[in-house]
Motif scaffolding. Sequence first.
Motif, PDB file in Angstrom:
ATOM      1  N   SER A  80       9.305  56.133  10.184  1.00  0.00           N
ATOM      2  CA  SER A  80       7.977  56.000   9.587  1.00  0.00           C
ATOM      3  C   SER A  80       6.999  57.003  10.195  1.00  0.00           C
ATOM      4  O   SER A  80       6.134  57.539   9.491  1.00  0.00           O
ATOM      5  N   GLY A  81       7.129  57.302  11.482  1.00  0.00           N
ATOM      6  CA  GLY A  81       6.291  58.331  12.102  1.00  0.00           C
ATOM      7  C   GLY A  81       6.539  59.700  11.508  1.00  0.00           C
ATOM      8  O   GLY A  81       5.607  60.464  11.243  1.00  0.00           O
ATOM      9  N   ILE A  82       7.809  60.018  11.267  1.00  0.00           N
ATOM     10  CA  ILE A  82       8.147  61.300  10.648  1.00  0.00           C
ATOM     11  C   ILE A  82       7.564  61.387   9.239  1.00  0.00           C
ATOM     12  O   ILE A  82       6.998  62.412   8.848  1.00  0.00           O
ATOM     13  N   VAL A  83       7.671  60.310   8.483  1.00  0.00           N
ATOM     14  CA  VAL A  83       7.121  60.292   7.116  1.00  0.00           C
ATOM     15  C   VAL A  83       5.605  60.479   7.153  1.00  0.00           C
ATOM     16  O   VAL A  83       5.037  61.239   6.359  1.00  0.00           O
ATOM     17  N   LEU A  84       4.915  59.810   8.087  1.00  0.00           N
ATOM     18  CA  LEU A  84       3.462  59.942   8.174  1.00  0.00           C
ATOM     19  C   LEU A  84       3.040  61.356   8.557  1.00  0.00           C
ATOM     20  O   LEU A  84       2.053  61.883   8.036  1.00  0.00           O
ATOM     21  N   VAL A  85       3.767  61.992   9.466  1.00  0.00           N
ATOM     22  CA  VAL A  85       3.444  63.368   9.842  1.00  0.00           C
ATOM     23  C   VAL A  85       3.640  64.306   8.654  1.00  0.00           C
ATOM     24  O   VAL A  85       2.800  65.172   8.378  1.00  0.00           O
ATOM     25  N   ILE A  86       4.726  64.130   7.924  1.00  0.00           N
ATOM     26  CA  ILE A  86       4.979  64.975   6.749  1.00  0.00           C
ATOM     27  C   ILE A  86       3.902  64.765   5.685  1.00  0.00           C
ATOM     28  O   ILE A  86       3.379  65.734   5.112  1.00  0.00           O
ATOM     29  N   LEU A  87       3.535  63.514   5.428  1.00  0.00           N
ATOM     30  CA  LEU A  87       2.470  63.244   4.455  1.00  0.00           C
ATOM     31  C   LEU A  87       1.148  63.855   4.894  1.00  0.00           C
ATOM     32  O   LEU A  87       0.397  64.392   4.074  1.00  0.00           O
ATOM     33  N   ASN A  88       0.849  63.785   6.187  1.00  0.00           N
ATOM     34  CA  ASN A  88      -0.386  64.367   6.691  1.00  0.00           C
ATOM     35  C   ASN A  88      -0.377  65.878   6.525  1.00  0.00           C
ATOM     36  O   ASN A  88      -1.388  66.467   6.159  1.00  0.00           O
ATOM     37  N   LEU A  89       0.752  66.507   6.760  1.00  0.00           N
ATOM     38  CA  LEU A  89       0.824  67.962   6.624  1.00  0.00           C
ATOM     39  C   LEU A  89       0.620  68.396   5.180  1.00  0.00           C
ATOM     40  O   LEU A  89       0.001  69.422   4.916  1.00  0.00           O
ATOM     41  N   TYR A  90       1.106  67.629   4.224  1.00  0.00           N
ATOM     42  CA  TYR A  90       1.010  68.017   2.820  1.00  0.00           C
ATOM     43  C   TYR A  90      -0.259  67.541   2.132  1.00  0.00           C
ATOM     44  O   TYR A  90      -0.751  68.200   1.227  1.00  0.00           O
ATOM     45  N   LEU A  91      -0.795  66.394   2.528  1.00  0.00           N
ATOM     46  CA  LEU A  91      -1.913  65.817   1.787  1.00  0.00           C
ATOM     47  C   LEU A  91      -3.276  65.973   2.455  1.00  0.00           C
ATOM     48  O   LEU A  91      -4.291  65.892   1.789  1.00  0.00           O
ATOM     49  N   SER A  92      -3.302  66.174   3.757  1.00  0.00           N
ATOM     50  CA  SER A  92      -4.573  66.214   4.459  1.00  0.00           C
ATOM     51  C   SER A  92      -5.118  67.631   4.508  1.00  0.00           C
ATOM     52  O   SER A  92      -4.373  68.599   4.628  1.00  0.00           O
ATOM     53  N   ARG A  93      -6.414  67.720   4.445  1.00  0.00           N
ATOM     54  CA  ARG A  93      -7.067  69.024   4.551  1.00  0.00           C
ATOM     55  C   ARG A  93      -7.380  69.364   5.999  1.00  0.00           C
ATOM     56  O   ARG A  93      -7.681  70.503   6.313  1.00  0.00           O
ATOM     57  N   ARG A  94      -7.370  68.374   6.856  1.00  0.00           N
ATOM     58  CA  ARG A  94      -7.670  68.603   8.269  1.00  0.00           C
ATOM     59  C   ARG A  94      -6.379  68.630   9.072  1.00  0.00           C
ATOM     60  O   ARG A  94      -5.407  67.980   8.711  1.00  0.00           O
ATOM     61  N   PRO A  95      -6.371  69.351  10.181  1.00  0.00           N
ATOM     62  CA  PRO A  95      -5.165  69.377  11.030  1.00  0.00           C
ATOM     63  C   PRO A  95      -4.853  67.996  11.589  1.00  0.00           C
ATOM     64  O   PRO A  95      -5.732  67.138  11.713  1.00  0.00           O
ATOM     65  N   LEU A  96      -3.602  67.798  11.967  1.00  0.00           N
ATOM     66  CA  LEU A  96      -3.146  66.500  12.444  1.00  0.00           C
ATOM     67  C   LEU A  96      -3.886  66.054  13.694  1.00  0.00           C
ATOM     68  O   LEU A  96      -4.260  64.900  13.832  1.00  0.00           O
ATOM     69  N   LEU A  97      -4.125  66.962  14.611  1.00  0.00           N
ATOM     70  CA  LEU A  97      -4.773  66.611  15.874  1.00  0.00           C
ATOM     71  C   LEU A  97      -6.227  67.077  15.925  1.00  0.00           C
ATOM     72  O   LEU A  97      -6.738  67.443  16.971  1.00  0.00           O
ATOM     73  N   ALA A  98      -6.911  67.044  14.785  1.00  0.00           N
ATOM     74  CA  ALA A  98      -8.295  67.521  14.715  1.00  0.00           C
ATOM     75  C   ALA A  98      -9.221  66.711  15.616  1.00  0.00           C
ATOM     76  O   ALA A  98     -10.183  67.252  16.151  1.00  0.00           O
ATOM     77  N   ALA A  99      -8.937  65.445  15.823  1.00  0.00           N
ATOM     78  CA  ALA A  99      -9.795  64.608  16.663  1.00  0.00           C
ATOM     79  C   ALA A  99      -9.741  65.043  18.123  1.00  0.00           C
ATOM     80  O   ALA A  99     -10.683  64.822  18.885  1.00  0.00           O
ATOM     81  N   PHE A 100      -8.670  65.690  18.518  1.00  0.00           N
ATOM     82  CA  PHE A 100      -8.523  66.116  19.901  1.00  0.00           C
ATOM     83  C   PHE A 100      -8.932  67.566  20.126  1.00  0.00           C
ATOM     84  O   PHE A 100      -8.719  68.126  21.184  1.00  0.00           O
ATOM     85  N   SER A 101      -9.529  68.200  19.116  1.00  0.00           N
ATOM     86  CA  SER A 101      -9.877  69.612  19.241  1.00  0.00           C
ATOM     87  C   SER A 101     -11.082  69.836  20.140  1.00  0.00           C
ATOM     88  O   SER A 101     -11.275  70.932  20.648  1.00  0.00           O
ATOM     89  N   SER A 102     -11.899  68.820  20.345  1.00  0.00           N
ATOM     90  CA  SER A 102     -13.044  68.966  21.238  1.00  0.00           C
ATOM     91  C   SER A 102     -12.978  67.903  22.335  1.00  0.00           C
ATOM     92  O   SER A 102     -12.371  66.843  22.162  1.00  0.00           O
ATOM     93  N   LEU A 103     -13.616  68.208  23.433  1.00  0.00           N
ATOM     94  CA  LEU A 103     -13.644  67.262  24.550  1.00  0.00           C
ATOM     95  C   LEU A 103     -14.401  65.998  24.168  1.00  0.00           C
ATOM     96  O   LEU A 103     -13.999  64.891  24.530  1.00  0.00           O
ATOM     97  N   LYS A 104     -15.473  66.144  23.405  1.00  0.00           N
ATOM     98  CA  LYS A 104     -16.261  64.996  22.987  1.00  0.00           C
ATOM     99  C   LYS A 104     -15.421  64.033  22.133  1.00  0.00           C
ATOM    100  O   LYS A 104     -15.474  62.817  22.300  1.00  0.00           O
ATOM    101  N   GLY A 105     -14.652  64.571  21.203  1.00  0.00           N
ATOM    102  CA  GLY A 105     -13.796  63.735  20.361  1.00  0.00           C
ATOM    103  C   GLY A 105     -12.719  63.036  21.164  1.00  0.00           C
ATOM    104  O   GLY A 105     -12.427  61.862  20.960  1.00  0.00           O
ATOM    105  N   SER A 106     -12.123  63.747  22.113  1.00  0.00           N
ATOM    106  CA  SER A 106     -11.073  63.161  22.954  1.00  0.00           C
ATOM    107  C   SER A 106     -11.621  62.045  23.821  1.00  0.00           C
ATOM    108  O   SER A 106     -10.998  60.993  23.985  1.00  0.00           O
ATOM    109  N   LEU A 107     -12.803  62.260  24.392  1.00  0.00           N
ATOM    110  CA  LEU A 107     -13.397  61.215  25.232  1.00  0.00           C
ATOM    111  C   LEU A 107     -13.809  60.007  24.401  1.00  0.00           C
ATOM    112  O   LEU A 107     -13.704  58.875  24.866  1.00  0.00           O
ATOM    113  N   GLY A 108     -14.246  60.233  23.169  1.00  0.00           N
ATOM    114  CA  GLY A 108     -14.613  59.123  22.283  1.00  0.00           C
ATOM    115  C   GLY A 108     -13.404  58.243  21.967  1.00  0.00           C
ATOM    116  O   GLY A 108     -13.495  57.023  21.940  1.00  0.00           O
TER     117      GLY A 108
END
Length: 101
Positions: free
Chosen positions: A68-96
Amino acid sequence: MAKEKMSQTQTSTKYAEPPIKINRALYGVLLASLASVFWGSMGVCVQYIFENTKTEPQALSSLRLLLSGIVLVILNLYLSRRPLLAAFSSLKGSLGIAQRH
């Protein structure tokens, strides 16, 4: 005034549109129905596997989570406009995220 219009358009495009031309409410109902079909069929498959093989529950649960994790990663790569780890791209987002958990 321009900032208000920009923030309104940003919040309205927060969720992705359905991949086909369909009413959003109907799309939600279809997705919920599909999830229930998958949930029920998985229960039948697991029962069959336990009765006919010597599979341990821990091994089967680990395999289900991995697939199920593999399926979710594949769906995110094809359907999402944002990168998979976009929340971790900044220190503020990671700390939040770290604060909430």
